[in-house]
Design a protein around this motif. Sequence first.
Motif, PDB file in Angstrom:
ATOM      1  N   SER A 310      47.194   2.520  89.875  1.00 48.59           N
ATOM      2  CA  SER A 310      46.740   3.717  90.581  1.00 48.59           C
ATOM      3  C   SER A 310      47.636   4.886  90.179  1.00 48.59           C
ATOM      4  O   SER A 310      48.848   4.730  90.040  1.00 48.59           O
ATOM      5  N   ARG A 311      47.032   6.079  89.998  1.00 53.99           N
ATOM      6  CA  ARG A 311      47.793   7.259  89.593  1.00 53.99           C
ATOM      7  C   ARG A 311      48.934   7.528  90.575  1.00 53.99           C
ATOM      8  O   ARG A 311      50.023   7.923  90.195  1.00 53.99           O
ATOM      9  N   LYS A 312      48.666   7.259  91.846  1.00 55.67           N
ATOM     10  CA  LYS A 312      49.665   7.523  92.888  1.00 55.67           C
ATOM     11  C   LYS A 312      50.897   6.631  92.733  1.00 55.67           C
ATOM     12  O   LYS A 312      51.954   6.942  93.240  1.00 55.67           O
ATOM     13  N   GLU A 313      50.702   5.498  92.047  1.00 52.52           N
ATOM     14  CA  GLU A 313      51.833   4.558  91.939  1.00 52.52           C
ATOM     15  C   GLU A 313      52.464   4.560  90.553  1.00 52.52           C
ATOM     16  O   GLU A 313      53.374   3.775  90.281  1.00 52.52           O
ATOM     17  N   ALA A 314      51.982   5.471  89.686  1.00 53.45           N
ATOM     18  CA  ALA A 314      52.453   5.458  88.298  1.00 53.45           C
ATOM     19  C   ALA A 314      53.957   5.734  88.202  1.00 53.45           C
ATOM     20  O   ALA A 314      54.663   5.114  87.406  1.00 53.45           O
ATOM     21  N   LYS A 315      54.430   6.664  89.046  1.00 58.25           N
ATOM     22  CA  LYS A 315      55.843   7.035  88.983  1.00 58.25           C
ATOM     23  C   LYS A 315      56.733   5.835  89.340  1.00 58.25           C
ATOM     24  O   LYS A 315      57.671   5.498  88.626  1.00 58.25           O
ATOM     25  N   GLU A 316      56.374   5.191  90.443  1.00 59.40           N
ATOM     26  CA  GLU A 316      57.146   4.035  90.904  1.00 59.40           C
ATOM     27  C   GLU A 316      57.065   2.904  89.876  1.00 59.40           C
ATOM     28  O   GLU A 316      58.075   2.265  89.553  1.00 59.40           O
ATOM     29  N   ALA A 317      55.849   2.701  89.330  1.00 61.28           N
ATOM     30  CA  ALA A 317      55.669   1.634  88.336  1.00 61.28           C
ATOM     31  C   ALA A 317      56.546   1.908  87.118  1.00 61.28           C
ATOM     32  O   ALA A 317      57.190   1.010  86.580  1.00 61.28           O
ATOM     33  N   ARG A 318      56.596   3.170  86.705  1.00 60.89           N
ATOM     34  CA  ARG A 318      57.391   3.528  85.532  1.00 60.89           C
ATOM     35  C   ARG A 318      58.868   3.182  85.740  1.00 60.89           C
ATOM     36  O   ARG A 318      59.509   2.573  84.873  1.00 60.89           O
ATOM     37  N   VAL A 319      59.378   3.529  86.909  1.00 60.21           N
ATOM     38  CA  VAL A 319      60.796   3.266  87.202  1.00 60.21           C
ATOM     39  C   VAL A 319      61.074   1.761  87.147  1.00 60.21           C
ATOM     40  O   VAL A 319      62.052   1.307  86.536  1.00 60.21           O
ATOM     41  N   LEU A 320      60.170   0.977  87.752  1.00 58.84           N
ATOM     42  CA  LEU A 320      60.360  -0.479  87.785  1.00 58.84           C
ATOM     43  C   LEU A 320      60.301  -1.072  86.380  1.00 58.84           C
ATOM     44  O   LEU A 320      61.105  -1.929  86.006  1.00 58.84           O
ATOM     45  N   ILE A 321      59.323  -0.576  85.594  1.00 59.50           N
ATOM     46  CA  ILE A 321      59.136  -1.108  84.243  1.00 59.50           C
ATOM     47  C   ILE A 321      60.296  -0.700  83.331  1.00 59.50           C
ATOM     48  O   ILE A 321      60.758  -1.467  82.490  1.00 59.50           O
ATOM     49  N   GLU A 322      60.790   0.520  83.529  1.00 61.20           N
ATOM     50  CA  GLU A 322      61.897   0.993  82.698  1.00 61.20           C
ATOM     51  C   GLU A 322      63.117   0.080  82.821  1.00 61.20           C
ATOM     52  O   GLU A 322      63.769  -0.233  81.829  1.00 61.20           O
ATOM     53  N   ALA A 323      63.368  -0.346  84.062  1.00 67.26           N
ATOM     54  CA  ALA A 323      64.527  -1.208  84.288  1.00 67.26           C
ATOM     55  C   ALA A 323      64.391  -2.515  83.501  1.00 67.26           C
ATOM     56  O   ALA A 323      65.329  -2.944  82.814  1.00 67.26           O
ATOM     57  N   VAL A 324      63.187  -3.118  83.546  1.00 62.21           N
ATOM     58  CA  VAL A 324      62.997  -4.381  82.817  1.00 62.21           C
ATOM     59  C   VAL A 324      63.009  -4.135  81.310  1.00 62.21           C
ATOM     60  O   VAL A 324      63.586  -4.914  80.539  1.00 62.21           O
ATOM     61  N   ALA A 325      62.385  -3.027  80.887  1.00 62.88           N
ATOM     62  CA  ALA A 325      62.292  -2.735  79.446  1.00 62.88           C
ATOM     63  C   ALA A 325      63.683  -2.684  78.818  1.00 62.88           C
ATOM     64  O   ALA A 325      63.906  -3.215  77.730  1.00 62.88           O
ATOM     65  N   THR A 326      64.618  -2.067  79.526  1.00 58.62           N
ATOM     66  CA  THR A 326      65.987  -1.989  79.004  1.00 58.62           C
ATOM     67  C   THR A 326      66.576  -3.399  78.878  1.00 58.62           C
ATOM     68  O   THR A 326      67.145  -3.755  77.852  1.00 58.62           O
ATOM     69  N   GLU A 327      66.384  -4.204  79.925  1.00 56.98           N
ATOM     70  CA  GLU A 327      66.939  -5.579  79.910  1.00 56.98           C
ATOM     71  C   GLU A 327      66.404  -6.417  78.752  1.00 56.98           C
ATOM     72  O   GLU A 327      67.129  -7.181  78.139  1.00 56.98           O
ATOM     73  N   ILE A 328      65.096  -6.261  78.467  1.00 54.32           N
ATOM     74  CA  ILE A 328      64.493  -7.154  77.456  1.00 54.32           C
ATOM     75  C   ILE A 328      64.485  -6.531  76.064  1.00 54.32           C
ATOM     76  O   ILE A 328      63.994  -7.127  75.108  1.00 54.32           O
ATOM     77  N   GLY A 329      65.024  -5.342  75.957  1.00 55.39           N
ATOM     78  CA  GLY A 329      65.128  -4.699  74.643  1.00 55.39           C
ATOM     79  C   GLY A 329      63.797  -4.151  74.137  1.00 55.39           C
ATOM     80  O   GLY A 329      63.553  -4.131  72.918  1.00 55.39           O
ATOM     81  N   ALA A 330      62.933  -3.698  75.045  1.00 55.11           N
ATOM     82  CA  ALA A 330      61.673  -3.078  74.623  1.00 55.11           C
ATOM     83  C   ALA A 330      61.904  -1.602  74.305  1.00 55.11           C
ATOM     84  O   ALA A 330      62.974  -1.058  74.598  1.00 55.11           O
TER      85      ALA A 330
END
Length: 406
Positions: A310-330
């Motif tokens: 949902s567009r309303k949750e994109a910001k929160e989703a981005r923050v959550l995904i960014e944290a994992v992306a850094t951990e897994i080297g994406a």
Amino acid sequence: MSLIVQKYGGTSVANIEKIENVARRVIHTKEAGNGVVVVLSAMAGETDKLIALAQSASSEPDEREYDALISTGEQVTITLLAMVLNRMGYRARSFLGFQVKVLTDQAFKKARILDVDTEAIKKELEKGTIVVVAGFQGVDGENNITTLGRGGSDTSAVALAAALRADVCDIYTDVDGVYTTDPNICPQARRLDRISYDEMLEMARTGAKVLQPRSVELAKKYDVPVYVKSSFSDEGGTLVTKEDKDMEKEVVSGVTYDRDQAKITVVHVPDKPGIAARLFTPLAEHNIVVDMIIQNASIEGFTDLTFTVSRKEAKEARVLIEAVATEIGAGKIEVDDNVAKVSIIGVGMVSHSGVAAKMFSALSREGINILMISTSEIKISCVIQAKYTELAVMVLHEVFGLSQKR
Ligand code: ADP
Ligand code: ASP
Ligand code: MG
């Protein structure tokens, strides 16, 4: 005596004149010898105003306080209707969610109803009282006020109808029924006399906001007949009910669109077992619903992963995904919220081939690029650029013969 639950949406209670109009309808139903439970939304635009107020107080308001605030619009309309009914000579009593009590889980902003206590309402009905209940709100196990997600009054109404074993749940709104597509963007849309729970559910889930999806789930589960009607006219109406053999199994019976979409791409994701689980688990833990997911072919052990929320949750989703992306080297994360989803729905799709090809060809003839695709047994959805939404709806409505009389 029948028991009827009637729900009136925001435009139907937008001011005192409209509330008086609702009162007259309620009285008419009561005078016909029925017990009446009325469920109301806030006045049109009020919930939006409350949300804007919350955001002006804090960019990230505490969710408990947020729900306690945005649920107040309904308190205004139920009390006003009770006062108007009293003035017109009828016994009426308003109930907030916690007074009923409508028990929900603790998922603020999108709580799910767990149980409806019918005792207080039944007591009033026995006295001949018209019961007026606030839609959209409930209370969790710790007495916190919760809200049921936008459009949640529909769900309040169906849940009450199910718990009270009402004979019917009437949803009064600003259109006179469920149409083949949104009549406000497609003048060729046709009203359906009846629609099955399954088709209605798929239409609601893919964006037809005339009913909140959860309300249709509950109606199906508890066998509640739902009638969508106009608050302003006695004509028309659509019955949402069990599928029966008299219902025509149209290949495509409806077209929907949803602008509340954002597409998130995680670039250069290591293509290893467990990575998708790592990326999506935090979203699930935060109650963020992921709709479509596409993983590109892997090149040299890396892939791109795209999904929609949902567009309303994109910001929160981005923050959550960014944290994992850094951990897994994406690699980097791209968010595109200039997208929309268009869908075609029909139970007849199960037994027809070529429906998807026809949809894709129709979009391509208009130069509309398809960014993502997903299908279920009775639905095909395409994510496209948001600016083509209306055009896509019109074209699909025409190409699948919905503009002509059945
Ligand atoms: P309410 O405030 O009464 O709950 P909503 O705005 O939530 O009303 O829902 C009614 C609106 O749903 C209509 O005004 C219409 O624009 C929209 N809508 C979208 N798809 C459909 C459809 N297939 N049939 C009828 N209405 C639809
Ligand atoms: N007032 C709430 C909303 O605007 C609930 C509803 O209208 O159903 O979402
Ligand atoms: Mg609504």
